[in-house]
Design a protein around this motif. Sequence first.
Motif, short mmCIF file in Angstrom:
data_model
loop_
_atom_site.label_atom_id
_atom_site.label_comp_id
_atom_site.label_asym_id
_atom_site.label_seq_id
_atom_site.Cartn_x
_atom_site.Cartn_y
_atom_site.Cartn_z
N THR A 41 92.75 8.06 61.91
CA THR A 41 91.49 7.89 62.64
C THR A 41 91.74 7.26 64.01
O THR A 41 91.16 7.70 65.01
N ASP A 158 88.15 14.56 61.56
CA ASP A 158 88.79 13.47 60.82
C ASP A 158 88.31 13.48 59.37
O ASP A 158 87.18 13.13 59.09
N GLU A 159 89.17 13.88 58.48
CA GLU A 159 88.86 13.97 57.04
C GLU A 159 87.46 14.57 56.80
O GLU A 159 86.62 13.95 56.17
#
Length: 243
Positions: A41, A158-159
């Motif tokens: 992140t 991000d994820e």
Amino acid sequence: MIEIQNISKHFDKVVAVNKISLKVNNGEIFGLLGENGAGKTTTLRMLATMLKPTSGRAKLAGFDIIKDAEKVRGSIGILFGGETGLYDRLSCEENIAYFGQLNDMKTPEIKERIKVLSKAFGMDSYLKRRAGKLSKGMKQKVAFARSIIHNPDIMLFDEPTSGLDISSIRGVQEFIKNCKEEGKTIILSSHSMSEVEKLCDRVGIINKGSLVEYGTLEELKQKHSDEDLEEIFIKLVGGKNEH
Ligand SMILES: Nc1ncnc2c1ncn2[C@@H]1O[C@H](COP(=O)(O)OP(=O)(O)O)[C@@H](O)[C@H]1O
Ligand SMILES: [Mg+2]
């Protein structure tokens, strides 16, 4: 293209990202694979100009993240997993349109683009409903649509599938594949091996802030004598990821 040169981020004594360098070619999906706390992140937040690197530099679509931060922001779509940050009291359509306005798009252009995205995501039936009333999967789709309303060339996810149910995960993965087919350049962070194997052209393994390996899946397998990605990952990352 995304070019990252020796980028680091320190939070007091914690080295969250440690001299990462890599290049992502146009039209490629690059997977950033790492455990919780590995620095995924933080890396993406620096690329998105939301966080200033302690040292090092990066260019996205030819723009420097420090000198041309505004131009970088206009060239990228970003989506951070978990909290979608939608305005609960606005409808899905209003949420998406608002981002279009922030990106200096004109109303007819926004309307046209929402039509396309709504169709692509299967959102037609709930476009007029308030975002606060939707399921997690529906909200995630709205958040996706919003992040790319301005049709950016580069996307940082991000994820994006974390916490979603299986059918929503499928939907999101299909969407990411479609973006690639449209020629977008994508970095996708994940802690799911199977997701990375399914979607990514190349993968980088990040551990305690450092990029410990990167290449195509084939290259990694060859280098590590044909072990599968999970074996390679465990070998490189080993036990705990604590600072
Ligand atoms: N704002 C912050 N202040 C202090 N430490 C932070 C901050 N953001 C992240 N960290 C630390 O940096 C490291 C990397 O975090 P992060 O980039 O969120 O990892 P990941 O996304 O891979 O789980 C972790 O040790 C985390 O605790
Ligand atoms: Mg993270």
